[in-house]
Motif scaffolding. Structure first.
Motif, PDB file in Angstrom:
ATOM      1  N   ILE A 172      12.498 -38.152 -37.020  1.00 19.08           N
ATOM      2  CA  ILE A 172      11.336 -37.318 -36.048  1.00 19.08           C
ATOM      3  C   ILE A 172      10.113 -37.421 -37.038  1.00 19.08           C
ATOM      4  N   LEU A 173       9.197 -38.306 -36.488  1.00 15.45           N
ATOM      5  CA  LEU A 173       8.074 -38.163 -36.923  1.00 15.45           C
ATOM      6  C   LEU A 173       6.923 -37.263 -36.185  1.00 15.45           C
ATOM      7  N   THR A 174       6.636 -36.443 -36.777  1.00 22.32           N
ATOM      8  CA  THR A 174       5.803 -35.250 -36.039  1.00 22.32           C
ATOM      9  C   THR A 174       4.324 -35.009 -36.376  1.00 22.32           C
ATOM     10  N   ASP A 175       3.426 -34.863 -35.632  1.00 25.48           N
ATOM     11  CA  ASP A 175       2.069 -34.580 -35.916  1.00 25.48           C
ATOM     12  C   ASP A 175       1.987 -33.274 -36.551  1.00 25.48           C
ATOM     13  N   LEU A 176       0.561 -32.771 -37.118  1.00 28.66           N
ATOM     14  CA  LEU A 176       0.644 -31.560 -37.489  1.00 28.66           C
ATOM     15  C   LEU A 176      -0.327 -30.755 -36.661  1.00 28.66           C
ATOM     16  N   ASP A 177      -1.663 -30.996 -36.650  1.00 33.90           N
ATOM     17  CA  ASP A 177      -2.755 -30.087 -35.869  1.00 33.90           C
ATOM     18  C   ASP A 177      -2.065 -30.432 -34.436  1.00 33.90           C
ATOM     19  N   GLY A 178      -2.154 -29.463 -33.698  1.00 36.80           N
ATOM     20  CA  GLY A 178      -1.884 -29.083 -32.360  1.00 36.80           C
ATOM     21  C   GLY A 178      -0.547 -28.989 -32.182  1.00 36.80           C
ATOM     22  N   VAL A 179       0.585 -29.155 -32.912  1.00 38.56           N
ATOM     23  CA  VAL A 179       2.018 -29.253 -32.889  1.00 38.56           C
ATOM     24  C   VAL A 179       2.586 -28.063 -33.583  1.00 38.56           C
ATOM     25  N   ILE A 180       2.228 -28.127 -34.887  1.00 44.94           N
ATOM     26  CA  ILE A 180       2.863 -27.190 -35.979  1.00 44.94           C
ATOM     27  C   ILE A 180       1.707 -26.525 -36.450  1.00 44.94           C
ATOM     28  N   ARG A 181       0.338 -26.911 -36.428  1.00 43.62           N
ATOM     29  CA  ARG A 181      -0.528 -26.076 -37.104  1.00 43.62           C
ATOM     30  C   ARG A 181      -1.747 -25.719 -36.119  1.00 43.62           C
ATOM     31  N   ILE A 182      -2.211 -24.380 -35.906  1.00 43.36           N
ATOM     32  CA  ILE A 182      -3.077 -24.274 -34.987  1.00 43.36           C
ATOM     33  C   ILE A 182      -4.282 -23.702 -35.494  1.00 43.36           C
ATOM     34  N   TRP A 183      -5.295 -24.182 -34.956  1.00 43.92           N
ATOM     35  CA  TRP A 183      -6.488 -23.807 -35.521  1.00 43.92           C
ATOM     36  C   TRP A 183      -7.406 -22.979 -34.438  1.00 43.92           C
ATOM     37  N   SER A 184      -7.570 -21.768 -34.840  1.00 44.52           N
ATOM     38  CA  SER A 184      -8.177 -20.721 -33.922  1.00 44.52           C
ATOM     39  C   SER A 184      -9.871 -21.042 -33.625  1.00 44.52           C
ATOM     40  N   PRO A 185     -10.420 -21.047 -32.560  1.00 46.11           N
ATOM     41  CA  PRO A 185     -11.888 -21.204 -32.535  1.00 46.11           C
ATOM     42  C   PRO A 185     -12.569 -20.403 -33.408  1.00 46.11           C
ATOM     43  N   LYS A 186     -11.990 -19.107 -33.588  1.00 45.61           N
ATOM     44  CA  LYS A 186     -12.667 -18.061 -34.219  1.00 45.61           C
ATOM     45  C   LYS A 186     -13.170 -18.290 -35.580  1.00 45.61           C
ATOM     46  N   ILE A 187     -12.394 -19.245 -36.158  1.00 42.34           N
ATOM     47  CA  ILE A 187     -12.826 -19.698 -37.844  1.00 42.34           C
ATOM     48  C   ILE A 187     -14.155 -20.357 -37.695  1.00 42.34           C
ATOM     49  N   HIS A 188     -14.492 -21.186 -36.772  1.00 36.52           N
ATOM     50  CA  HIS A 188     -15.749 -22.050 -36.996  1.00 36.52           C
ATOM     51  C   HIS A 188     -16.903 -21.071 -36.151  1.00 36.52           C
ATOM     52  N   LEU A 189     -16.483 -20.219 -35.218  1.00 36.61           N
ATOM     53  CA  LEU A 189     -17.268 -19.282 -34.569  1.00 36.61           C
ATOM     54  C   LEU A 189     -18.048 -18.365 -35.499  1.00 36.61           C
ATOM     55  N   LYS A 190     -16.940 -17.618 -36.325  1.00 40.52           N
ATOM     56  CA  LYS A 190     -17.456 -16.610 -37.004  1.00 40.52           C
ATOM     57  C   LYS A 190     -18.471 -17.105 -38.445  1.00 40.52           C
ATOM     58  N   ALA A 191     -18.165 -18.379 -38.654  1.00 38.47           N
ATOM     59  CA  ALA A 191     -18.690 -19.003 -39.647  1.00 38.47           C
ATOM     60  C   ALA A 191     -20.310 -19.079 -38.980  1.00 38.47           C
TER      61      ALA A 191
END
Length: 209
Positions: A12-31
């Motif tokens: 199994i070849l799996t991507d990270l971002d968007g599959v296992i890892r989630i990025w909240s838009p709050k991170i860049h919005l807060k900054a």
């Protein structure tokens, strides 16, 4: 036909971002809000066609990428504290989708699990901070191999590392274009849209049974 698939699929070849890892838009919005930048400014600079290909193919380091992002933001928004904004944005390693991770962990009983990510030189550090560095049999980082999805060379790098043929592999990614590139090489593809759909696909291949 299904029995053949079950016998053949053991990687199994799996991507990270968007599959296992989630990025909240709050991170860049807060900054951005804390430093006087307009909404979306960090994302636009960081993932521009001028910068992103350089960092995910290893032509520049993660540190250099973030320095250049700050420089671009300072030029475009001189009234904002761009350096501080990038510092705040860079603090988080994201979050893990625990449901997806558990599904893939279960599959390791029948298949090797290989992470294949368009990532910067910070990837392994992030995986360690997230506590998932040991969940993969191999890690294929685009910035280390010098090729990024959907370049065929990164898929071949993953297959060669594992010692597998395309027909033995399943590739999971949330970007349809990346999946299409893999399927053109003879790899079984799955465009990720959610945990339930992924579970159904893995069950079909006999990897969760």
């Amino acid at each position: 036909m299904q029995s053949n698939l079950i016998e053949m699929t053991n990687v199994i070849l799996t991507d990270l971002d968007g599959v296992i890892r989630i990025w909240s838009p709050k991170i860049h919005l807060k900054a951005e809000r804390a430093t006087g930048l307009p909404e979306g400014a960090i994302f636009s600079a960081a993932f521009s066609d001028d910068l992103l290909p350089l960092v995910i193919t290893g032509q520049i380091s993660d540190d250099e990428w973030r320095r250049r992002i700050a420089d671009l933001l300072s030029k475009d928004f001189p009234e904002a504290n761009a350096e501080r904004a990038v510092e705040l944005w860079s603090t988080s390693p994201g979050d893990v989708d625990l449901e997806v991770l558990e599904i893939l962990r279960t599959c390791r009983e029948k298949a090797q699990l290989v992470l294949i990510s368009n990532a910067t030189s910070r990837l392994f550090s992030d995986l360690q901070r997230l506590g998932i560095a040991g969940d993969f049999d191999y890690i294929i980082n685009s910035s280390e191999v010098g090729f990024a999805k959907p370049d065929p060379n990164i898929y071949f790098a993953a297959l060669n590392t594992v010692g597998a043929n395309p027909e033995q592999a399943l590739f999971i990614d949330d970007k349809a274009g990346h999946v299409a590139a893999a399927t053109r090489l003879g790899i079984t593809g799955h465009t990720y849209v959610g945990a339930d759909d992924l579970r159904q696909k893995l069950n079909h291949l006999g990897l969760l049974q």
